[in-house]
Design a protein around this motif. Structure first.
Motif, PDB file in Angstrom:
ATOM      1  N   ASP A 183      26.551   3.633  13.899  1.00  0.00           N
ATOM      2  CA  ASP A 183      25.178   3.320  13.506  1.00  0.00           C
ATOM      3  C   ASP A 183      24.415   4.649  13.498  1.00  0.00           C
ATOM      4  O   ASP A 183      23.842   5.059  14.505  1.00  0.00           O
ATOM      5  N   PRO A 198      21.562   5.798  12.051  1.00  0.00           N
ATOM      6  CA  PRO A 198      20.128   5.873  12.410  1.00  0.00           C
ATOM      7  C   PRO A 198      19.909   5.801  13.926  1.00  0.00           C
ATOM      8  O   PRO A 198      19.122   6.561  14.488  1.00  0.00           O
ATOM      9  N   PHE A 199      20.638   4.902  14.578  1.00  0.00           N
ATOM     10  CA  PHE A 199      20.483   4.754  16.029  1.00  0.00           C
ATOM     11  C   PHE A 199      20.920   6.027  16.764  1.00  0.00           C
ATOM     12  O   PHE A 199      20.221   6.527  17.654  1.00  0.00           O
ATOM     13  N   THR A 200      22.088   6.567  16.391  1.00  0.00           N
ATOM     14  CA  THR A 200      22.590   7.774  17.060  1.00  0.00           C
ATOM     15  C   THR A 200      21.696   8.978  16.763  1.00  0.00           C
ATOM     16  O   THR A 200      21.560   9.869  17.605  1.00  0.00           O
ATOM     17  N   VAL A 205      18.463   8.890  16.492  1.00  0.00           N
ATOM     18  CA  VAL A 205      17.330   8.789  17.425  1.00  0.00           C
ATOM     19  C   VAL A 205      17.770   9.246  18.822  1.00  0.00           C
ATOM     20  O   VAL A 205      17.055   9.989  19.505  1.00  0.00           O
ATOM     21  N   SER A 206      18.974   8.828  19.251  1.00  0.00           N
ATOM     22  CA  SER A 206      19.509   9.258  20.554  1.00  0.00           C
ATOM     23  C   SER A 206      19.613  10.774  20.604  1.00  0.00           C
ATOM     24  O   SER A 206      19.274  11.405  21.619  1.00  0.00           O
ATOM     25  N   GLY A 247      20.933   4.234  25.595  1.00  0.00           N
ATOM     26  CA  GLY A 247      21.360   4.118  24.198  1.00  0.00           C
ATOM     27  C   GLY A 247      22.871   4.106  24.089  1.00  0.00           C
ATOM     28  O   GLY A 247      23.448   3.343  23.305  1.00  0.00           O
ATOM     29  N   GLU A 261      25.210   1.204  22.619  1.00  0.00           N
ATOM     30  CA  GLU A 261      26.171   1.472  21.538  1.00  0.00           C
ATOM     31  C   GLU A 261      27.570   0.981  21.912  1.00  0.00           C
ATOM     32  O   GLU A 261      28.223   0.283  21.133  1.00  0.00           O
ATOM     33  N   GLU A 276      27.719  -2.805  21.905  1.00  0.00           N
ATOM     34  CA  GLU A 276      27.751  -3.337  20.538  1.00  0.00           C
ATOM     35  C   GLU A 276      29.140  -3.167  19.922  1.00  0.00           C
ATOM     36  O   GLU A 276      29.662  -4.085  19.284  1.00  0.00           O
TER      37      GLU A 276
END
Lengths: 209, 103
Positions: free
Chosen positions: A66, A68-70, A72-73, A116, A120, A123
């Protein structure tokens, strides 16, 4: 009184190596960090080997990232390097409150990064059934990012310890200030390792065709 | 720590500016990732992303870890470890890659 004198002696005990002109503990930290490149290099190489090898059963990590998520992390961890260096800067200006605030902010950002990572991993396991034992590519991914996460967790513990000492004593002594600098070096190192992992593992990695 | 009176570390304002540069570089990296996904940049994608990561790496080491203001011996130790690791794993990956091709 004796304890106070002893502590004062310790506070000014910054043994600089005669030949190098660098404090021993600082030199030790740089050597330790230098050796850590070999440790993380092994884990990154392991990932590169297995993530590109076709024929494994189950999902490959690169199929389910993911980004976008990583991203941000990664941004959060990058900004924690800013708060860390601001804590060090405040300490050199003998601004105890400032140093404490930035130390806590760094620990908090580190904790957000860890949260986060836990999200991850959860998920990946629950949604995509990619467990540690699913295939060698998944094992290599969890091993690498898990060890990095462990380093972050150790950093957060050290940051909170310094924050606690500063809060209890109203500030950090010279010796503890050096500890803050050493923890800072460790923290920035963890950040640069993530810079490599983010690029090599997340952005450049593609599942085998 | 080397005595602060002899070293002019960046100011807090400069640290913030460096953080903005790092954030922008990260955003560019992510943008390149998506551009490559839609318009296949080929090997140029790899070169660009590694160059950007290397730039971020150098900025953090140089300014946040203060290596550019420190004793040169520390730079040698640190870059020595990094180059050793890169060389070692390049050789290992090349060797294992060659073995895999022969199978």
């Amino acid at each position: 009184m004796t304890e106070l004198i002893h502590e004062a002696d310790l506070d000014h005990a910054h043994p600089e190596h005669e030949g190098t002109g660098v404090e021993d503990r600082k030199l030790g930290m740089w050597l330790f960090l230098s050796s850590e490149f070999l440790f993380f290099g092994a884990l990154i190489s392991n990932y590169l080997l297995y993530s590109q090898r076709p024929g494994f059963e189950g999902v490959y990590p690169a199929e389910i990232y993911d980004i976008p998520f990583t991203s941000v992390s990664s941004f959060v961890l990058l900004m924690s390097s800013l708060t860390m260096v601001l804590a060090h800067n405040a300490q050199t200006r003998e601004d105890a409150n400032g140093a404490r605030t930035w130390l806590f902010a760094t620990a908090a950002l580190g904790a957000v990064f860890l949260a986060g990572q836990v999200f991850e991993f959860t998920e990946f396991i629950v949604e995509f059934d990619m467990k540690l034992s699913t295939n060698p590519a998944a094992s290599a991914f969890y091993l690498l990012t898990g060890f990095h996460g462990t380093h972050v967790a150790i950093g957060v513990i050290m940051l909170l310890s310094l924050w606690g000492i500063s809060r209890r004593r109203g500030g950090l002594s010279d010796r503890q200030g050096l500890n803050l600098e050493l923890v800072g070096l460790y923290w920035h190192f963890v950040d640069i390792i993530w810079i490599i992992i983010f690029t090599v593992v997340y952005l450049l990695s593609e599942p085998p065709v | 720590m080397s005595s602060p009176e002899h070293i002019h570390h960046p100011t807090p304002a400069q640290y913030w500016k460096i953080a903005v540069v790092l954030a922008v570089l990260t955003a560019v990296e992510v943008a390149i990732y998506y551009i490559h996904r839609d318009f296949d940049l080929g090997n140029f994608n790899t070169v660009l992303l590694i160059a950007l990561a290397a730039l971020k790496f150098v900025i953090v080491i140089g300014w946040y870890m203060h290596l550019r203001f420190e004793n040169r011996m520390l730079s040698r130790f640190f870059t020595g470890g990094f180059i050793l690791a890169c060389a070692l794993y390049t050789i290992i990956l090349s060797a294992l890659g060659a073995i895999a091709l022969t199978r």
